[in-house]
Motif scaffolding. Structure first.
Motif, PDB file in Angstrom:
ATOM      1  N   ARG A   1       0.830  -1.196   0.000  1.00  0.00           N
ATOM      2  CA  ARG A   1       0.000   0.000   0.000  1.00  0.00           C
ATOM      3  C   ARG A   1       0.873   1.258   0.000  1.00  0.00           C
ATOM      4  O   ARG A   1       0.614   2.215  -0.726  1.00  0.00           O
ATOM      5  CB  ARG A   1      -0.913  -0.016   1.239  1.00  0.00           C
ATOM      6  CG  ARG A   1      -2.212   0.718   1.044  1.00  0.00           C
ATOM      7  CD  ARG A   1      -3.187   0.384   2.138  1.00  0.00           C
ATOM      8  NE  ARG A   1      -3.756  -0.940   1.977  1.00  0.00           N
ATOM      9  CZ  ARG A   1      -4.043  -1.766   2.982  1.00  0.00           C
ATOM     10  NH1 ARG A   1      -3.801  -1.407   4.228  1.00  0.00           N
ATOM     11  NH2 ARG A   1      -4.572  -2.942   2.742  1.00  0.00           N
TER      12      ARG A   1
ATOM     13  N   PHE B   1       2.457   1.640  -3.308  1.00  0.00           N
ATOM     14  CA  PHE B   1       1.476   2.064  -4.295  1.00  0.00           C
ATOM     15  C   PHE B   1       1.228   3.567  -4.245  1.00  0.00           C
ATOM     16  O   PHE B   1       0.979   4.203  -5.258  1.00  0.00           O
ATOM     17  CB  PHE B   1       0.163   1.313  -4.059  1.00  0.00           C
ATOM     18  CG  PHE B   1      -0.549   1.005  -5.323  1.00  0.00           C
ATOM     19  CD1 PHE B   1      -0.022   0.083  -6.199  1.00  0.00           C
ATOM     20  CD2 PHE B   1      -1.726   1.657  -5.648  1.00  0.00           C
ATOM     21  CE1 PHE B   1      -0.670  -0.202  -7.386  1.00  0.00           C
ATOM     22  CE2 PHE B   1      -2.374   1.386  -6.831  1.00  0.00           C
ATOM     23  CZ  PHE B   1      -1.848   0.446  -7.701  1.00  0.00           C
ATOM     24  N   ALA B   2       1.322   4.124  -3.044  1.00  0.00           N
ATOM     25  CA  ALA B   2       1.114   5.563  -2.899  1.00  0.00           C
ATOM     26  C   ALA B   2       2.153   6.340  -3.699  1.00  0.00           C
ATOM     27  O   ALA B   2       1.853   7.397  -4.271  1.00  0.00           O
ATOM     28  CB  ALA B   2       1.187   5.936  -1.419  1.00  0.00           C
TER      29      ALA B   2
ATOM     30  N   VAL C   1      -0.598  -3.915  -8.783  1.00  0.00           N
ATOM     31  CA  VAL C   1      -0.083  -4.964  -7.901  1.00  0.00           C
ATOM     32  C   VAL C   1      -1.245  -5.683  -7.240  1.00  0.00           C
ATOM     33  O   VAL C   1      -2.120  -5.031  -6.660  1.00  0.00           O
ATOM     34  CB  VAL C   1       0.819  -4.376  -6.794  1.00  0.00           C
ATOM     35  CG1 VAL C   1       1.400  -5.496  -5.937  1.00  0.00           C
ATOM     36  CG2 VAL C   1       1.931  -3.532  -7.379  1.00  0.00           C
ATOM     37  N   THR C   2      -1.290  -6.988  -7.349  1.00  0.00           N
ATOM     38  CA  THR C   2      -2.304  -7.740  -6.619  1.00  0.00           C
ATOM     39  C   THR C   2      -1.616  -8.755  -5.715  1.00  0.00           C
ATOM     40  O   THR C   2      -0.600  -9.347  -6.081  1.00  0.00           O
ATOM     41  CB  THR C   2      -3.270  -8.485  -7.557  1.00  0.00           C
ATOM     42  OG1 THR C   2      -2.511  -9.292  -8.438  1.00  0.00           O
ATOM     43  CG2 THR C   2      -4.137  -7.550  -8.347  1.00  0.00           C
ATOM     44  N   LEU C   3      -2.179  -8.885  -4.533  1.00  0.00           N
ATOM     45  CA  LEU C   3      -1.645  -9.834  -3.568  1.00  0.00           C
ATOM     46  C   LEU C   3      -2.775 -10.775  -3.193  1.00  0.00           C
ATOM     47  O   LEU C   3      -3.882 -10.334  -2.892  1.00  0.00           O
ATOM     48  CB  LEU C   3      -1.162  -9.046  -2.349  1.00  0.00           C
ATOM     49  CG  LEU C   3      -0.518  -9.846  -1.225  1.00  0.00           C
ATOM     50  CD1 LEU C   3       0.560  -9.015  -0.570  1.00  0.00           C
ATOM     51  CD2 LEU C   3      -1.549 -10.252  -0.189  1.00  0.00           C
TER      52      LEU C   3
ATOM     53  N   VAL D   1      -8.933 -11.447  -4.895  1.00  0.00           N
ATOM     54  CA  VAL D   1      -7.785 -10.583  -5.134  1.00  0.00           C
ATOM     55  C   VAL D   1      -7.834  -9.391  -4.176  1.00  0.00           C
ATOM     56  O   VAL D   1      -8.830  -8.690  -4.099  1.00  0.00           O
ATOM     57  CB  VAL D   1      -7.772 -10.093  -6.595  1.00  0.00           C
ATOM     58  CG1 VAL D   1      -6.674  -9.074  -6.797  1.00  0.00           C
ATOM     59  CG2 VAL D   1      -7.575 -11.278  -7.513  1.00  0.00           C
ATOM     60  N   TYR D   2      -6.762  -9.214  -3.445  1.00  0.00           N
ATOM     61  CA  TYR D   2      -6.657  -8.060  -2.556  1.00  0.00           C
ATOM     62  C   TYR D   2      -5.786  -7.037  -3.250  1.00  0.00           C
ATOM     63  O   TYR D   2      -4.576  -7.153  -3.306  1.00  0.00           O
ATOM     64  CB  TYR D   2      -6.039  -8.450  -1.220  1.00  0.00           C
ATOM     65  CG  TYR D   2      -6.901  -9.401  -0.457  1.00  0.00           C
ATOM     66  CD1 TYR D   2      -7.901  -8.924   0.377  1.00  0.00           C
ATOM     67  CD2 TYR D   2      -6.747 -10.773  -0.604  1.00  0.00           C
ATOM     68  CE1 TYR D   2      -8.711  -9.799   1.062  1.00  0.00           C
ATOM     69  CE2 TYR D   2      -7.562 -11.649   0.074  1.00  0.00           C
ATOM     70  CZ  TYR D   2      -8.537 -11.169   0.907  1.00  0.00           C
ATOM     71  OH  TYR D   2      -9.333 -12.034   1.582  1.00  0.00           O
ATOM     72  N   GLU D   3      -6.419  -6.030  -3.801  1.00  0.00           N
ATOM     73  CA  GLU D   3      -5.679  -5.073  -4.601  1.00  0.00           C
ATOM     74  C   GLU D   3      -5.309  -3.880  -3.742  1.00  0.00           C
ATOM     75  O   GLU D   3      -6.118  -3.389  -2.964  1.00  0.00           O
ATOM     76  CB  GLU D   3      -6.549  -4.638  -5.775  1.00  0.00           C
ATOM     77  CG  GLU D   3      -5.770  -3.925  -6.834  1.00  0.00           C
ATOM     78  CD  GLU D   3      -6.636  -3.712  -8.055  1.00  0.00           C
ATOM     79  OE1 GLU D   3      -6.516  -2.638  -8.658  1.00  0.00           O
ATOM     80  OE2 GLU D   3      -7.433  -4.604  -8.390  1.00  0.00           O
ATOM     81  N   SER D   4      -4.083  -3.413  -3.923  1.00  0.00           N
ATOM     82  CA  SER D   4      -3.673  -2.212  -3.199  1.00  0.00           C
ATOM     83  C   SER D   4      -4.514  -1.033  -3.682  1.00  0.00           C
ATOM     84  O   SER D   4      -4.741  -0.878  -4.872  1.00  0.00           O
ATOM     85  CB  SER D   4      -2.200  -1.924  -3.455  1.00  0.00           C
ATOM     86  OG  SER D   4      -1.460  -3.083  -3.238  1.00  0.00           O
TER      87      SER D   4
ATOM     88  N   LYS E   1      -5.227   2.852  -4.385  1.00  0.00           N
ATOM     89  CA  LYS E   1      -4.400   4.006  -4.744  1.00  0.00           C
ATOM     90  C   LYS E   1      -4.410   5.057  -3.623  1.00  0.00           C
ATOM     91  O   LYS E   1      -5.454   5.410  -3.101  1.00  0.00           O
ATOM     92  CB  LYS E   1      -4.916   4.652  -6.029  1.00  0.00           C
ATOM     93  CG  LYS E   1      -4.512   3.868  -7.256  1.00  0.00           C
ATOM     94  CD  LYS E   1      -4.830   4.637  -8.521  1.00  0.00           C
ATOM     95  CE  LYS E   1      -4.526   3.748  -9.714  1.00  0.00           C
ATOM     96  NZ  LYS E   1      -4.763   4.418 -10.975  1.00  0.00           N
ATOM     97  N   GLY E   2      -3.204   5.533  -3.293  1.00  0.00           N
ATOM     98  CA  GLY E   2      -3.068   6.705  -2.440  1.00  0.00           C
ATOM     99  C   GLY E   2      -3.524   6.531  -1.011  1.00  0.00           C
ATOM    100  O   GLY E   2      -3.686   7.525  -0.305  1.00  0.00           O
ATOM    101  N   THR E   3      -3.711   5.298  -0.566  1.00  0.00           N
ATOM    102  CA  THR E   3      -4.120   5.149   0.828  1.00  0.00           C
ATOM    103  C   THR E   3      -2.987   4.546   1.639  1.00  0.00           C
ATOM    104  O   THR E   3      -2.083   3.939   1.115  1.00  0.00           O
ATOM    105  CB  THR E   3      -5.346   4.223   0.951  1.00  0.00           C
ATOM    106  OG1 THR E   3      -5.035   2.986   0.319  1.00  0.00           O
ATOM    107  CG2 THR E   3      -6.555   4.832   0.338  1.00  0.00           C
TER     108      THR E   3
END
Lengths: 176, 169
Positions: free
Chosen positions: A155, A158-159, A166-168, B162-165, B167-169
């Motif tokens: 996270r 990603f910022a 990106v997927t986890l 799917v656990y997607e990141s 944006k901006g958090t």
């Protein structure tokens, strides 16, 4: 007595590399362990565990050198400990893709390593065309500090890198 | 405790026959089979051919897994899958295939008809983890192992959950 070696072979792809190499090893009395063989950017690459009962590195080199020369492959041998039957089971998969640029793998894997990811397998490809290449990477590994730690790390990455996708995904293994 | 056959034992490749006698011998075998299942590394499923008994008998119990829907301990005699819906990839391991796990595509939801230990027929609807376990066990009754159904890791297009990141958090 087992004498394991990691055999590395790299060269321009052509038909028959795997069959000629493995036939030479088989006829020389060798046994194969785990291996990864794939084409990377027009090159065929082999990393393969080989057990040679007698003669050691010199004998193995003697078996492989003529075939490697014929196929114009680079050959490299390392004595290793052949630790079979100790597979580690991955519990997380990370997939990354984005417009190709330098540093993507370094940034993503540094963040993941700092958050405790032990990578068991990484495969990546460059797709698209020469003007607009994209980079795609699949990682399977063990989240030694928990999956939450990896999610938080990604996270924050990603910022600062919003162009990356990106997927986890946790890997649940049903063992029966 | 029964002895678990391991690949490449050829008996694992046989097609099992239907059960016709729901007698005391069957009840005793079911107890032994369940005990063997619970002693295993995963302990969520077992099929009779895994212990060398080539009859259409399997047990699944995924109740130890938190936050999923399930039917508790499920004794399945002569089970038949009657309906399949959706598919997803997941990783499986098996007591009969030690030191190996791999990715297999299974139906997400299934409907199942099976007899219980008294021979009474029941119908079940199930999904996810439990449906995967049941499909894996029924494969054993048809002489199939999960390694017969492996899909490549490199061409994995079937992600779930799917656990997607963000944006901006």
């Amino acid at each position: 007595m087992h004498h394991w070696f990691m055999v590395t072979l790299v060269g321009q792809d052509q038909i028959g590399i795997v069959s000629k190499i493995t036939t030479a090893l088989y006829q020389g009395g060798c046994n194969l362990g785990e291996a990864s063989m794939l084409r990377l950017g027009g090159n065929f690459t082999i990393m393969m565990m080989v057990d040679i009962p007698t003669g050691g590195k010199d004998a193995l080199n003697h078996l492989l050198q003529p075939v490697a020369k014929e196929l114009q492959l680079h050959l490299h041998l390392d004595a290793i400990e052949g630790l079979l039957h100790h597979h580690q089971v991955p519990n997380v998969r990370v997939s990354v893709h984005g417009a190709d640029r330098a540093g993507m793998v370094a940034q993503v894997t540094s963040v993941l390593a700092n958050a405790g990811l032990n990578i068991l397998a990484l495969e990546s490809d460059v797709g698209g065309n020469a003007n607009h290449p994209f980079y795609l990477m699949h990682i399977e590994g063990i989240a030694t500090a928990g999956i939450l730690a990896l999610e938080e790390a990604l996270r924050s990455l990603f910022a600062s890198q919003p162009d990356l996708k990106v997927t986890l995904e946790p890997i649940e293994t049903v063992v029966m | 405790m029964l002895n678990i056959l391991t690949y490449p034992d050829p008996r694992l490749k046989n097609v099992s026959v239907s059960v016709t006698e729901f007698d005391e011998k069957l009840q005793a075998f079911l107890m032994d089979l369940e005990e063997t299942m619970r002693a295993g590394p995963g302990g969520v499923g077992i099929a009779a051919p895994q212990v060398g008994r080539l009859e259409r008998i399997a047990i699944v119990d995924v109740s130890s897994k938190p936050k999923i829907s399930h039917h508790g301990r499920l004794v399945m005699i002569n089970p038949e899958i009657t309906d399949w819906d959706g598919f997803e990839m997941g990783r499986e391991g098996c007591m009969s295939v030690p030191d190996y796990t791999g990715n297999v595509i299974r139906a997400t939801k299934i409907r199942l008809v099976a007899q219980d230990k008294q021979g009474v027929s029941h119908e079940y609807s199930m999904e996810g983890y439990e449906a995967r376990a049941v499909q894996h066990e029924i494969d054993h009754l048809d002489g199939l192992l999960f390694i017969d159904r492996l899909v490549s890791r490199r061409h994995d297009l079937f992600q779930r959950k799917v656990y997607e990141s963000k944006k901006g958090t």
